[in-house]
Enzyme design. Structure first.
Site, PDB file in Angstrom:
ATOM      1  CG  ASN A  88      -1.821  -1.216   1.288  1.00 34.70           C
ATOM      2  OD1 ASN A  88      -2.308  -1.684   0.250  1.00 34.70           O
ATOM      3  ND2 ASN A  88      -2.046  -1.750   2.478  1.00 34.70           N
ATOM      4  CG  HIS A 101       4.819  -2.073   5.139  1.00 38.39           C
ATOM      5  ND1 HIS A 101       4.727  -0.710   5.368  1.00 38.39           N
ATOM      6  CD2 HIS A 101       3.552  -2.535   5.169  1.00 38.39           C
ATOM      7  CE1 HIS A 101       3.469  -0.370   5.521  1.00 38.39           C
ATOM      8  NE2 HIS A 101       2.717  -1.461   5.390  1.00 38.39           N
ATOM      9  CG  HIS A 103       1.035  -6.220   3.733  1.00 36.49           C
ATOM     10  ND1 HIS A 103       0.614  -6.321   5.045  1.00 36.49           N
ATOM     11  CD2 HIS A 103       1.031  -4.898   3.451  1.00 36.49           C
ATOM     12  CE1 HIS A 103       0.358  -5.105   5.517  1.00 36.49           C
ATOM     13  NE2 HIS A 103       0.601  -4.229   4.572  1.00 36.49           N
TER      14      HIS A 103
HETATM   15  P1  AMP Z   1      -0.293  -0.921   5.932  1.00 37.83           P
HETATM   16  O1  AMP Z   1      -1.758  -0.710   6.225  1.00 37.83           O
HETATM   17  O2  AMP Z   1      -0.016  -1.482   4.563  1.00 37.83           O
HETATM   18  O3  AMP Z   1       0.511   0.330   6.216  1.00 37.83           O
HETATM   19  O4  AMP Z   1       0.172  -2.062   6.923  1.00 37.83           O
HETATM   20  C1  AMP Z   1       0.751  -1.838   8.157  1.00 37.83           C
HETATM   21  C2  AMP Z   1       0.887  -3.177   8.810  1.00 37.83           C
HETATM   22  O5  AMP Z   1       1.831  -3.095   9.842  1.00 37.83           O
HETATM   23  C3  AMP Z   1      -0.418  -3.721   9.427  1.00 37.83           C
HETATM   24  O6  AMP Z   1      -0.722  -4.981   8.852  1.00 37.83           O
HETATM   25  C4  AMP Z   1      -0.074  -3.818  10.910  1.00 37.83           C
HETATM   26  O7  AMP Z   1      -0.682  -4.926  11.531  1.00 37.83           O
HETATM   27  C5  AMP Z   1       1.430  -3.925  10.887  1.00 37.83           C
HETATM   28  N1  AMP Z   1       2.119  -3.452  12.077  1.00 37.83           N
HETATM   29  C6  AMP Z   1       1.961  -2.262  12.690  1.00 37.83           C
HETATM   30  N2  AMP Z   1       2.805  -2.169  13.747  1.00 37.83           N
HETATM   31  C7  AMP Z   1       3.514  -3.327  13.786  1.00 37.83           C
HETATM   32  C8  AMP Z   1       4.532  -3.840  14.629  1.00 37.83           C
HETATM   33  N3  AMP Z   1       5.002  -3.146  15.674  1.00 37.83           N
HETATM   34  N4  AMP Z   1       5.024  -5.070  14.352  1.00 37.83           N
HETATM   35  C9  AMP Z   1       4.556  -5.786  13.313  1.00 37.83           C
HETATM   36  N5  AMP Z   1       3.597  -5.352  12.482  1.00 37.83           N
HETATM   37  C10 AMP Z   1       3.072  -4.151  12.709  1.00 37.83           C
END
Ligand code: AMP
Ligand code: ZN
Length: 138
Positions: A88, A101, A103
């Protein structure tokens, strides 16, 4: 330069604990804290970049090689039936953490998840115009 206010920079630096799958000089692979399915992982570049628009092509090449490696390991280890790669960029696209990041979401028959969009419509001319606009910018 690491951003102290960025959660993924802090995870990449080891300041904030995470469940790490893999690490090298350029990337860390962690388990998502709120997994969509069993094994949902994130590939995070160690250098801060907000989104894909700040990523260089060399890093992108290394990233996707690693994604293929992790995906194959997931298939082997988790016996998933499929896998979604989601990435995203920007709030409108659902990005909540402003550090790039990727997924990797293993999919299982009956997992109840849905990662879909609503199919739209475009005329031949509209599609050609969009293609031309992009082509000219490349
Ligand atoms: P996005 O919506 O693509 O920005 O995804 C962010 C992702 O980061 C989500 O799936 C969250 O669950 C994940 N996330 C947020 N904080 C952490 C963390 N401290 N450790 C692992 N995953 C995280
Ligand atoms: Zn960051």
């Amino acid at each position: 330069m690491k951003d102290e206010n960025c959660i993924f920079c802090r995870i990449a630096d080891g300041d904030i604990p995470s469940t790490t799958v893999y690490e090298d000089d350029s990337f860390t692979v962690i388990m998502d804290l709120s997994p969509a399915t069993r094994g949902h992982a994130l590939i995070i570049p160690k250098d801060h970049m907000d989104d894909i628009f700040e990523m260089d092509e060399k890093t992108a090449g290394k990233l996707f090689k690693l994604a293929v490696r992790v995906a194959k390991a997931m298939k082997k280890a988790l016996k998933c039936d499929g896998l979604n790669i989601v990435q995203n960029n920007g709030a409108i696209a659902g990005q909540t953490v402003r550090h790039f990041h990727l997924h990797l979401i293993p999919r299982y028959e009956g997992d109840g998840q849905s990662i879909l969009w609503t199919p739209g419509e475009a005329s031949d001319e509209e599609r050609e115009r969009a293609a031309q606009d992009i082509r000219e910018a490349m």
